[in-house]
Design a protein around this motif. Structure first.
Motif, PDB file in Angstrom:
ATOM      1  N   VAL A 116      38.689  45.831  43.997  1.00  0.00           N
ATOM      2  CA  VAL A 116      38.476  46.600  45.227  1.00  0.00           C
ATOM      3  C   VAL A 116      38.703  45.723  46.451  1.00  0.00           C
ATOM      4  N   ALA A 117      38.201  44.488  46.421  1.00  0.00           N
ATOM      5  CA  ALA A 117      38.379  43.583  47.549  1.00  0.00           C
ATOM      6  C   ALA A 117      39.854  43.290  47.780  1.00  0.00           C
ATOM      7  N   PHE A 118      40.623  43.133  46.719  1.00  0.00           N
ATOM      8  CA  PHE A 118      42.066  42.894  46.862  1.00  0.00           C
ATOM      9  C   PHE A 118      42.746  44.091  47.521  1.00  0.00           C
ATOM     10  N   ALA A 119      42.341  45.283  47.145  1.00  0.00           N
ATOM     11  CA  ALA A 119      42.983  46.484  47.685  1.00  0.00           C
ATOM     12  C   ALA A 119      42.660  46.687  49.159  1.00  0.00           C
ATOM     13  N   VAL A 120      41.434  46.416  49.562  1.00  0.00           N
ATOM     14  CA  VAL A 120      41.043  46.685  50.949  1.00  0.00           C
ATOM     15  C   VAL A 120      41.355  45.530  51.893  1.00  0.00           C
ATOM     16  N   SER A 121      41.637  44.348  51.366  1.00  0.00           N
ATOM     17  CA  SER A 121      41.874  43.185  52.226  1.00  0.00           C
ATOM     18  C   SER A 121      43.338  42.804  52.339  1.00  0.00           C
ATOM     19  N   ARG A 122      44.107  43.017  51.297  1.00  0.00           N
ATOM     20  CA  ARG A 122      45.505  42.582  51.311  1.00  0.00           C
ATOM     21  C   ARG A 122      46.481  43.699  51.648  1.00  0.00           C
ATOM     22  N   TYR A 123      46.006  44.932  51.675  1.00  0.00           N
ATOM     23  CA  TYR A 123      46.874  46.070  51.978  1.00  0.00           C
ATOM     24  C   TYR A 123      46.208  46.937  53.038  1.00  0.00           C
ATOM     25  N   THR A 124      47.046  47.545  53.862  1.00  0.00           N
ATOM     26  CA  THR A 124      46.575  48.431  54.920  1.00  0.00           C
ATOM     27  C   THR A 124      46.917  49.863  54.545  1.00  0.00           C
ATOM     28  N   TRP A 125      45.896  50.666  54.375  1.00  0.00           N
ATOM     29  CA  TRP A 125      46.082  52.074  54.078  1.00  0.00           C
ATOM     30  C   TRP A 125      44.986  52.855  54.774  1.00  0.00           C
TER      31      TRP A 125
ATOM     32  N   ALA B 275      46.579  38.873  40.026  1.00  0.00           N
ATOM     33  CA  ALA B 275      46.147  38.026  38.920  1.00  0.00           C
ATOM     34  C   ALA B 275      46.647  36.597  39.027  1.00  0.00           C
ATOM     35  N   GLN B 276      47.845  36.390  39.553  1.00  0.00           N
ATOM     36  CA  GLN B 276      48.447  35.058  39.521  1.00  0.00           C
ATOM     37  C   GLN B 276      48.490  34.360  40.870  1.00  0.00           C
ATOM     38  N   VAL B 277      48.268  35.078  41.960  1.00  0.00           N
ATOM     39  CA  VAL B 277      48.336  34.462  43.281  1.00  0.00           C
ATOM     40  C   VAL B 277      46.964  34.430  43.951  1.00  0.00           C
ATOM     41  N   VAL B 278      46.354  35.603  44.115  1.00  0.00           N
ATOM     42  CA  VAL B 278      45.118  35.697  44.900  1.00  0.00           C
ATOM     43  C   VAL B 278      43.899  35.268  44.083  1.00  0.00           C
ATOM     44  N   LEU B 279      43.785  35.771  42.870  1.00  0.00           N
ATOM     45  CA  LEU B 279      42.571  35.512  42.083  1.00  0.00           C
ATOM     46  C   LEU B 279      42.345  34.027  41.801  1.00  0.00           C
ATOM     47  N   PRO B 280      43.370  33.236  41.436  1.00  0.00           N
ATOM     48  CA  PRO B 280      43.105  31.800  41.236  1.00  0.00           C
ATOM     49  C   PRO B 280      42.590  31.092  42.480  1.00  0.00           C
ATOM     50  N   LEU B 281      42.980  31.562  43.668  1.00  0.00           N
ATOM     51  CA  LEU B 281      42.504  30.939  44.900  1.00  0.00           C
ATOM     52  C   LEU B 281      41.063  31.323  45.217  1.00  0.00           C
ATOM     53  N   CYS B 282      40.532  32.330  44.543  1.00  0.00           N
ATOM     54  CA  CYS B 282      39.160  32.805  44.787  1.00  0.00           C
ATOM     55  C   CYS B 282      38.153  32.198  43.818  1.00  0.00           C
ATOM     56  N   ARG B 283      38.532  31.167  43.086  1.00  0.00           N
ATOM     57  CA  ARG B 283      37.614  30.595  42.098  1.00  0.00           C
ATOM     58  C   ARG B 283      36.314  30.080  42.707  1.00  0.00           C
TER      59      ARG B 283
ATOM     60  N   VAL C  73      52.062  44.414  42.220  1.00  0.00           N
ATOM     61  CA  VAL C  73      50.724  44.342  42.803  1.00  0.00           C
ATOM     62  C   VAL C  73      49.755  43.623  41.869  1.00  0.00           C
ATOM     63  N   LEU C  74      49.754  43.991  40.601  1.00  0.00           N
ATOM     64  CA  LEU C  74      48.819  43.373  39.664  1.00  0.00           C
ATOM     65  C   LEU C  74      49.131  41.899  39.455  1.00  0.00           C
ATOM     66  N   ARG C  75      50.406  41.546  39.483  1.00  0.00           N
ATOM     67  CA  ARG C  75      50.767  40.141  39.318  1.00  0.00           C
ATOM     68  C   ARG C  75      50.347  39.332  40.539  1.00  0.00           C
ATOM     69  N   GLN C  76      50.495  39.895  41.724  1.00  0.00           N
ATOM     70  CA  GLN C  76      50.009  39.214  42.927  1.00  0.00           C
ATOM     71  C   GLN C  76      48.508  38.989  42.850  1.00  0.00           C
TER      72      GLN C  76
END
Length: 307
Positions: free
Chosen positions: A112-121, A215-223, A210-213
């Protein structure tokens, strides 16, 4: 006489004002150290006193009082509390409830945080406010509606002995996830907003979906943030007493926070035994904190410095 000698004599003359002394960092932070020391003592005294009470036999405490320093000291209360309180089964129940609750909470909150923070809708801010506002409701207000809801949700008897969500691990796990997701979503969304947009844009140019961004880009930086939240969530869910006692009627499924009730006597209670039981329940939270201490501190200090 040279100019240097004149300046030196003037500086050492009686009554001459010397150079202004800079205030040391120790003096500047002395009030902070005193406050933190007082708070540490305030928190440690009850814990140490509980441990001291747990190490004393009850007859010695009755004879000499709780504020005496008379021995002997042993671990008899701990062994008696472990056997009489049924802590072995209670710890298993707590693990079954706590571990899935923490993992599901972090997984769903990060999505949910990825959806509301990285995308504007259109409704991203509204959704974030809705998740955050859910934490403002006290659990006691929702106790009756949740109980009635779980009572009328049918489940196969192979899954639930009661035929509904009551008296099951699933009900307690779902409740913990629902109540903890708002806080985790709020924290993770603020952290993800601080990440550079160039990272996901570069991944998008490379053909990442979207899922690859996520899982492989944003999530590792949030450790660091995930480690800090995992520590807090483990402590909060593990220490939960209200929902487990409300939604589970079978004593064999109750978590460790309710095991201390087994040490209560009908007319007289052994306070030394209860103190030992309370110290036993603290052990898992201390172990988790010590294992994740570095990540926990790093997660709490994110954004405190720049550059």
């Amino acid at each position: 006489m040279t100019a240097a000698e004149v300046q030196r004599r003037a500086a050492t003359a009686p009554g001459a004002a010397g150079p202004a002394r800079a205030r040391s960092p120790q003096g500047r932070h002395r009030g902070t150290y005193l406050f933190l020391t007082a708070m540490a003592v305030l928190w440690l005294v009850p814990l140490l006193w509980t441990l001291y009470t747990a190490l004393r036999p009850r007859p010695v405490t009755i004879e000499h009082g709780y504020f005496s320093l008379v021995g002997p000291y042993n671990l008899r209360n701990f062994t008696d509390a472990w056997s009489q309180g049924g802590f072995a089964q209670s710890f298993k129940n707590s693990a079954v409830i706590t571990i899935p609750s923490v993992l599901l909470t972090l997984a769903l909150a990060s999505l949910v945080a990825f959806a509301v923070s990285r995308y504007t809708w259109k409704f991203n801010v509204t959704l974030l406010i809705g998740f955050t506002a859910g934490n403002m409701l006290p659990p006691q207000v929702l106790a009756a509606p949740v109980f009635q809801l779980y009572k009328h949700i049918p489940l196969p008897l192979t899954v639930s002995d009661s035929g509904n969500l009551l008296d099951t691990y699933f009900g307690v796990i779902a409740t913990n996830v629902a109540f903890q997701m708002g806080f985790c979503t709020f924290v993770l969304s603020n952290y993800m907003k601080a990440l550079p947009n160039d990272l996901t844009e570069a991944a998008l140019m490379d053909g990442a979906g979207v899922l690859r961004q996520y899982a492989q880009v944003v999530l590792p930086l949030c450790r660091p943030a995930l480690a800090a939240l995992a520590t807090l969530e483990f402590i909060w869910v593990y220490n939960d007493y209200f929902w487990a006692l409300l939604l589970i009627q079978n004593g064999n499924r109750l978590p460790v926070t309710t095991a201390i009730n087994n040490l209560q006597g009908q007319f007289v209670s052994n306070d030394n035994l209860i103190a030992a039981g309370a110290m036993i329940t603290v052990i898992p939270t201390l172990v988790v904190y010590l294992l994740l201490q570095r990540q926990f501190v790093a997660g709490l200090t994110l954004g405190s410095t720049k550059g």
